[in-house]
Enzyme design. Sequence first.
Site, PDB file in Angstrom:
ATOM      1  N   ASP A   1      -6.210  -6.627   4.183  1.00 58.58           N
ATOM      2  CA  ASP A   1      -5.490  -6.639   5.458  1.00 58.58           C
ATOM      3  C   ASP A   1      -4.322  -5.649   5.421  1.00 58.58           C
ATOM      4  OD1 ASP A   1      -4.868  -7.441   8.038  1.00 58.58           O
ATOM      5  OD2 ASP A   1      -5.022  -9.569   7.591  1.00 58.58           O
TER       6      ASP A   1
ATOM      7  N   ASP B   1      -7.813  -8.729  16.517  1.00 60.46           N
ATOM      8  CA  ASP B   1      -8.550  -9.901  16.027  1.00 60.46           C
ATOM      9  C   ASP B   1      -9.349 -10.521  17.160  1.00 60.46           C
ATOM     10  OD1 ASP B   1      -7.201  -9.564  13.667  1.00 60.46           O
ATOM     11  OD2 ASP B   1      -6.317 -11.569  13.631  1.00 60.46           O
TER      12      ASP B   1
ATOM     13  N   TRP C   1      -7.505  -0.578   7.874  1.00 56.88           N
ATOM     14  CA  TRP C   1      -6.746   0.665   7.876  1.00 56.88           C
ATOM     15  C   TRP C   1      -6.598   1.274   9.271  1.00 56.88           C
ATOM     16  CZ3 TRP C   1      -8.658   4.815   3.786  1.00 56.88           C
ATOM     17  CH2 TRP C   1      -8.084   6.072   4.064  1.00 56.88           C
TER      18      TRP C   1
ATOM     19  N   TYR D   1      -4.288  -0.760  11.782  1.00 54.01           N
ATOM     20  CA  TYR D   1      -2.847  -0.673  11.562  1.00 54.01           C
ATOM     21  C   TYR D   1      -2.328   0.756  11.679  1.00 54.01           C
ATOM     22  CZ  TYR D   1      -2.760  -5.571  10.333  1.00 54.01           C
ATOM     23  OH  TYR D   1      -2.861  -6.937  10.385  1.00 54.01           O
TER      24      TYR D   1
END
Length: 430
Positions: free
Chosen positions: A170, A231, A204, A207
Amino acid sequence: MAAGGARRARRLLVPALALLLLLQSARPAKALENGLALTPPMGWLHWERFLCQTDCSQDPRRCISEKLFMQMADLMVSEGWRDVGYQYLCIDDCWMAPTRDMQGRLQPDPKRFPSGMAKLADYVHSKGLKLGIYADVGNKTCAGFPGSYGYYELDAETFASWGVDLLKFDGCHSDTVDLLVGGYKTMSRALNKTGRSIVYSCEWPLYQKSLQKPNYTEIKQYCNYWRNFDDIYDAWSSVRNTLDWTSLHQDNLTSIAGPGGWNDPDMLVIGNFGLSWDQQITQMALWAMMAAPLLMSNDLRHISPASKALLQNKEVIAINQDPLGKQGYRITKDHNGFELWERPLSGGAYAIAIVNRQEIGGPQAYRFFLAFLGNGLACNPACSIQQILPTSRNLGLHNWISFLKVFVNPTGTILLKTVLIEEKHSLGIL
Ligand SMILES: *[C@@H]1O[C@H](CO)[C@@H](O)[C@H](O)[C@H]1NC(C)=O
Ligand SMILES: *[C@@H]1O[C@H](CO)[C@@H](O)[C@H](O)[C@H]1NC(C)=O
Ligand SMILES: *[C@@H]1O[C@H](CO)[C@@H](O)[C@H](O)[C@H]1NC(C)=O
Ligand SMILES: *[C@@H]1O[C@H](CO)[C@@H](O)[C@H](O)[C@H]1NC(C)=O
């Protein structure tokens, strides 16, 4: 129609389909060389359904504990999940103890995982399944447990020593691009150095995209699949937003996907509370179209026979797992809210999805020209068409200049597969 007429019609289609040709001719980028995820990984991941319940006295049946994963492992075998391809049993956040051990290693919460992770991995392996685990590139996981920043090699070695087969990494608490990108790359190299085959799941691009444009060519060299978008929730709005984001960016996403590296639109939430039956069909069909990892997040102890049959539908799974590994894309969206998607499959076959995005009314008719499919090649000169969802049925032989009409429920999908018929066999119907 005479052959000359067909050729003329074919020429007319060329400009309209130029974009799609470009899309499909792009060379796939080089993938992470660990020999894994040659088709999208399939399995089960605890997050969406079980979240972060760490209080087992409060909720013993649903807390994040070895008991939960052992029960799921048992059911994955006894209920036929493993045998249709769901192989990875994956732990998400909240498995850890609040601190590292004396040697600086991550450790599971001793109350909830009293046997330890190596024992759990052995148990999972004894069932013919593989174990996935979770960690974070920053100083803390999203739920506040120890992060891997500064410990990438040690954590990779720890996971390998336990017998872990997949890592979901994460991106919480990684506020600079250097830390994020550097961390994901370092962990990829660290996993490789362990010598153990470990599928590497990255967040990756999700974010990075708030800081700068992700370089997917690079990401694919380090990760087996990667999250691009928010999500998923147990709600149609969430599935719908994920589909919209993916089709909006499809020019950049589809060209990168292929054996060894996949775009991850997040978990399947089929079999839970939020999606209607038609919406469950849409999620299953479109996740197959998108060549998405099929990671269910549901309670295998309580799932309706219909949802189970949908998730275990072998024809849909075969589309998802097609060895050609091309990600499908949306061809058109019309003003009535119909979307037409296609996915090139091996052997000249195509998967076709027709989604009715209207959220009102009843079943609506959608009529489309078969010559639009596959740059004009999917049914040229003819094809047989199989309906796969919502029910399996044979729609017969069609030539490439014919129309097909289907009725689709609001927020539902019709999933079809076309199989090319060679010229010599098609004379009778042309
Ligand atoms: C590590 O990477 C090399 C190529 O860079 C590859 O040949 C090898 O199989 C990888 N090993 C593992 C365990 O992934
Ligand atoms: C993590 O902690 C280290 C050491 O305290 C610090 O240098 C680094 O900036 C932190 N990183 C993040 C992303 O907070
Ligand atoms: C993206 O990464 C690839 C592979 O590392 C590199 O060759 C390419 O130049 C990068 N593209 C950009 C725009 O930085
Ligand atoms: C796709 O990538 C191109 C080239 O890097 C970029 O200019 C464009 O904005 C991207 N498109 C979308 C929809 O993200």
